[in-house]
Scaffold this active site. Structure first.
Site, PDB file in Angstrom:
ATOM      1  N   TYR A   1     -16.385  28.740  29.408  1.00 41.23           N
ATOM      2  CA  TYR A   1     -15.529  29.302  29.649  1.00 41.23           C
ATOM      3  C   TYR A   1     -15.332  27.706  30.220  1.00 41.23           C
ATOM      4  CZ  TYR A   1     -15.687  33.584  28.285  1.00 41.23           C
ATOM      5  OH  TYR A   1     -16.174  35.007  28.615  1.00 41.23           O
TER       6      TYR A   1
ATOM      7  N   ASN B   1     -19.000  37.562  36.394  1.00 43.59           N
ATOM      8  CA  ASN B   1     -20.091  37.674  34.821  1.00 43.59           C
ATOM      9  C   ASN B   1     -19.566  36.290  35.102  1.00 43.59           C
ATOM     10  OD1 ASN B   1     -20.706  37.501  32.677  1.00 43.59           O
ATOM     11  ND2 ASN B   1     -19.604  38.385  31.423  1.00 43.59           N
TER      12      ASN B   1
END
Length: 170
Positions: free
Chosen positions: A140, A133
């Site tokens: 992040y 992903n």
């Protein structure tokens, strides 16, 4: 980001059907839909009963053409404890519907969780992400999370106190 149209609020019990729909969409995206056993009723109990197991924020968007707000995403999380650091918040899911991805709404939801966690004295924020992903991993990485493991193609990220405060205050 269209701040006038976008907002974040605590989930309400009547949000559970749309939350369950988005959870189902997420499992399809992840290829794990056969593992989904949760129900709208269980979700509602686990989030809103006195012995609740998790908390949930929802992202809403008000379309200018009809002035109607709709839930476009959610962040499901819970507070826990680390013997190494003390209080922590664990982000179970961060999800934005496909139409609204790439506008910063997921980051905003995550930041709200971080701000609340800092307010509660948390020393860490943690979550996992599937190794393939890449859009999520890029998000992040952009907030300085630390990838704790890559051994199972499931990356565990955390924001230690310094990064958590930095992100919450950014």
């Amino acid at each position: 980001m269209e701040n006038v149209c976008f907002s974040i609020r605590d989930a309400k019990p009547d949000d559970c059907p749309i939350l369950m729909k988005m959870i189902t969409e997420l499992t399809v995206f992840e290829g794990t839909e056969k593992e989904l056993e949760n129900t709208t009723e269980r979700l509602q109990k686990d989030i809103f009963e006195p012995e609740k197991m998790a908390s949930c924020l929802v992202a809403t968007y008000k379309r200018p053409e009809n002035d109607k707000s709709e839930v476009i995403g959610y962040c499901l999380f819970y507070y826990g404890y680390s013997i190494m650091k003390g209080k922590l918040v664990y982000m179970v899911n961060l999800y934005i519907t496909e139409e609204f991805r790439g506008r910063g709404y997921g980051r905003s939801l995550m930041k709200k969780v971080a701000q609340d966690a800092v307010g509660k004295g948390c020393q860490r924020m943690q979550w996992t992400v599937l190794g393939w992903n890449q859009p999520a991993i890029k998000l992040y990485q952009s907030i300085n999370s630390i990838d704790l493991t890559a051994t199972r193609n499931c990356h565990v990220h955390t924001l230690y106190k310094e990064q958590l405060v930095q992100f919450a205050n950014s």
